[in-house]
Design an enzyme around this catalytic site. Structure first.
Site, PDB file in Angstrom:
ATOM      1  N   ARG A 141      57.669  76.094  18.807  1.00 25.42           N
ATOM      2  CA  ARG A 141      57.998  75.062  19.784  1.00 25.42           C
ATOM      3  C   ARG A 141      57.264  75.336  21.096  1.00 25.42           C
ATOM      4  O   ARG A 141      57.089  76.504  21.480  1.00 25.42           O
ATOM      5  CB  ARG A 141      59.512  75.123  20.018  1.00 25.42           C
ATOM      6  N   THR A 180      56.212  62.839  16.034  1.00 23.55           N
ATOM      7  CA  THR A 180      56.486  63.931  15.140  1.00 23.55           C
ATOM      8  C   THR A 180      56.029  63.607  13.732  1.00 23.55           C
ATOM      9  O   THR A 180      55.913  62.441  13.383  1.00 23.55           O
ATOM     10  CB  THR A 180      58.016  64.148  15.161  1.00 23.55           C
ATOM     11  N   GLY A 221      61.287  61.212  14.085  1.00 28.99           N
ATOM     12  CA  GLY A 221      62.269  60.196  14.501  1.00 28.99           C
ATOM     13  C   GLY A 221      63.142  60.621  15.655  1.00 28.99           C
ATOM     14  O   GLY A 221      64.204  60.030  15.871  1.00 28.99           O
ATOM     15  N   GLY A 222      62.730  61.660  16.411  1.00 26.81           N
ATOM     16  CA  GLY A 222      63.514  62.067  17.578  1.00 26.81           C
ATOM     17  C   GLY A 222      64.948  62.375  17.193  1.00 26.81           C
ATOM     18  O   GLY A 222      65.212  63.091  16.223  1.00 26.81           O
TER      19      GLY A 222
END
Ligand code: DON
Length: 559
Positions: free
Chosen positions: A95, A368, A460-461
């Site tokens: 991340r 994403t 898709g958050g």
């Protein structure tokens, strides 16, 4: 034919009850499912050469950076969950991190209000990228093929160019004004690109070539680092060479939990994915979901109410585990889930204002794209990687050939103020130097009776967690196949706003009316699609069925 490339799901008629069932690509030994056919093929090539799922992961990640600039990336980050053929599991966190110069109130004005757009489309929205550190971490630990052989197909692809698909054509046109706004200059993406055109990525090919020759340090300390930092500094960004030098990907213990005879292995904080998925599935488990029809009122009620309660906890408890202590064990406890669901009744919707984050007794003692891979040795890899928004911040470093993330928006800029996914956060996810922003990415692997059963994930958050949930439940509870499950309409609830987000024109009108009558607010306008799931299911005979989401250009290939 050694293996078959099948780009779209096959519609096949079978089953004794003469229902039409959708069956995806199947293969006997190995499979790669990703957002672009070029990337799936390059991943599979590694397996054909005798490489393992980790070699294929590195190759697919790099190929997506070329073929799918929408979210494939060198300028972003991600998470990987793996399960090796001996049953051992692990997870890698690559991340992005907040730069050293980041401050808690960096997106607020003098009145303490959030400045719109600052965390999404300015150089300050960019987190320190983790993708290259991630792939080298994976490669150094598990890789078997020479690195040069793994990266070369992506270099060749960048030089040769990638054909614009119909969906990509639409996306590039849609975001063109944002590219201008972000770059204040023309970039490769300002040219007119139509379906069928070939985009060549010369600068990206050169960056990848330097990484091939100089390794990980090229990105974090070498010429690429210098070009990147110069670009940042001259555009008002705050990322420095020191930020790049200090970046490290981290191995984490995955979150694991059971659901009936399944064992789910998913991403740990700084992603909320695994914890939230566990909380939701724990809350659903006591209900006999299989006795309801998929997407029926009752099934949706149970799932929505479980989601509402889990997302309330997410907002309060979750953040980067290197900065905040997270009561994971307590949150994913089955008894706690029962307590949380005690206020649920089929007679009436709960309202989110009546749901607060739960009370946890902490016992002392985190746009994403997703791809799924299984290799011919039985190793499984589940990876979700992102730039956050579509094309990230839209800021494109022309000299390096890639977009930069806008992941800083995943922090809570101000407690209680929603981010671009409508998610609210609190203290646990405030901005701090070198901290990782909370994610919803949920790369997941599921075992059934101790054996590999499913590899699944999606973009898709905030809807990632609930799309993964529905994909697993469609197969486990409702007896669907992999492609069939992926194709199903999706819905989503995240506590706040208090509404069920629903894919438009896909649900039974009667069910939607019933839900409204029970007090649920429905939102069919927020987004045309929820998730783009790429998954693999192990069939009872040991072969694999891919589920490549028809919502995108996603493709399963196997042999
Ligand atoms: O990490 C997260 O949760 C987000 N940055 C993911 C963004 C995303 O999935 C966008 N795709 N639609």
């Amino acid at each position: 034919m050694k293996y078959s490339y099948i780009f779209i799901a096959l519609f096949v008629l079978f089953s004794s009850c003469k229902e039409e069932r959708i069956v995806g690509v199947t293969s006997n030994k190995a499979m790669v499912v990703s957002a672009r056919v070029e990337a799936s093929k390059i991943g599979l090539q590694m397996l054909e050469k005798g490489g393992n799922a980790f070699d294929a992961m590195v190759a697919t990640e790099l190929a997506l950076a070329v073929a799918y600039p929408y979210s494939g990336n060198l300028g972003g980050g991600g998470f990987m969950v793996y399960r090796k053929n001996d049953g051992s599991i692990g997870a890698l966190d690559y991340r992005e991190k907040a730069p050293l110069a980041a401050t808690t109130d960096m997106f607020l004005d003098e009145n303490g209000d959030v400045i719109k757009g600052k965390s999404t489309k300015t150089p300050l929205s960019v987190g320190v990228p983790g993708t290259i550190a991630g792939i080298f971490e994976v490669y150094n630990k598990f890789g078997t093929l020479p690195f040069k052989d793994i990266i070369q197909p992506s270099i060749d692809l960048a030089k040769r160019g990638v054909i614009v698909t119909q969906k990509q054509d639409k996306r590039i046109k849609k975001y063109k004004p944002s590219f201008w706004e972000a770059n204040k200059d023309s970039t490769l993406f300002h040219q007119v690109w139509n379906e069928g055109d070939t985009i060549k990525y010369q600068a990206l090919a050169e960056t990848l070539t330097r990484i091939r020759d100089n390794g990980r340090d090229e990105f974090y300390k070498g010429k690429t680092a210098e070009i990147f930092v110069d670009f940042m500094q001259s555009n008002g960004g705050i990322i420095t060479l020191q930020d790049l030098e200090k970046y490290e990907a981290k191995w984490r213990d995955p979150v694991t939990f059971t659901y009936d005879d399944l064992k789910v292995i998913s991403m740990a904080p700084p992603s909320s994915g695994g914890v939230c998925l566990a909380q939701i599935m724990n809350a659903i488990e006591p209900f006999d979901l299989h006795t309801y029809k998929p997407n029926s009122t009752k099934a949706m009620q149970v799932m929505v109410e479980a989601e509402r309660r889990a997302y309330a906890d997410r907002s309060y408890f979750l953040g980067d585990p290197d900065f905040v202590s997270i009561p994971i064990k307590e949150l994913i406890d089955k008894e706690y889930a029962k307590e949380r669901m005690a206020s649920f009744s089929f007679n009436k919707a709960t309202t989110s204002k009546d749901i607060n984050p739960g009370t946890i007794e902490v016992v002392e003692s985190d746009e994403t794209t997703h791809y799924s891979i299984v290799d011919q040795f039985g190793n499984a890899v589940s990876v979700t990687t992102t730039l956050n928004g579509a094309y990230g911040s839209k800021i494109y470093v022309s000299d390096l050939g890639f977009f930069l993330n806008n992941e800083m928006d995943d922090f809570s800029s101000k407690p209680g103020v929603p981010n671009m996914f409508g998610l609210v956060g609190a203290e646990a996810n405030k901005i701090e130097p070198e901290k990782r922003m909370l994610s919803s990415m949920t790369p997941t692997i599921v075992e059934k009776n101790g054996k590999l059963w499913m590899i699944v994930g999606t973009p898709g958050g905030s809807t990632i967690i609930t799309s993964v949930l529905q994909t697993i439940l469609n197969v486990h509870e409702f007896g669907m196949g992999m492609q069939e499950s992926v194709n199903q309409p999706r819905f989503h609830h995240q506590w706040l706003p208090d509404e069920i987000r629903i894919e438009p024109n896909k649900f039974d009108e009667k069910t939607l009316k019933e839900l409204e009558a029970l007090g649920y607010k429905l939102n069919t306008k927020r987004t045309p699609i929820i998730g783009k799931v790429d998954a693999i299911l192990v069939l009872p005979d040991g072969s694999y069925e891919g589920g490549a989401d028809p919502r995108g250009d996603d493709t399963a290939v196997g042999f």
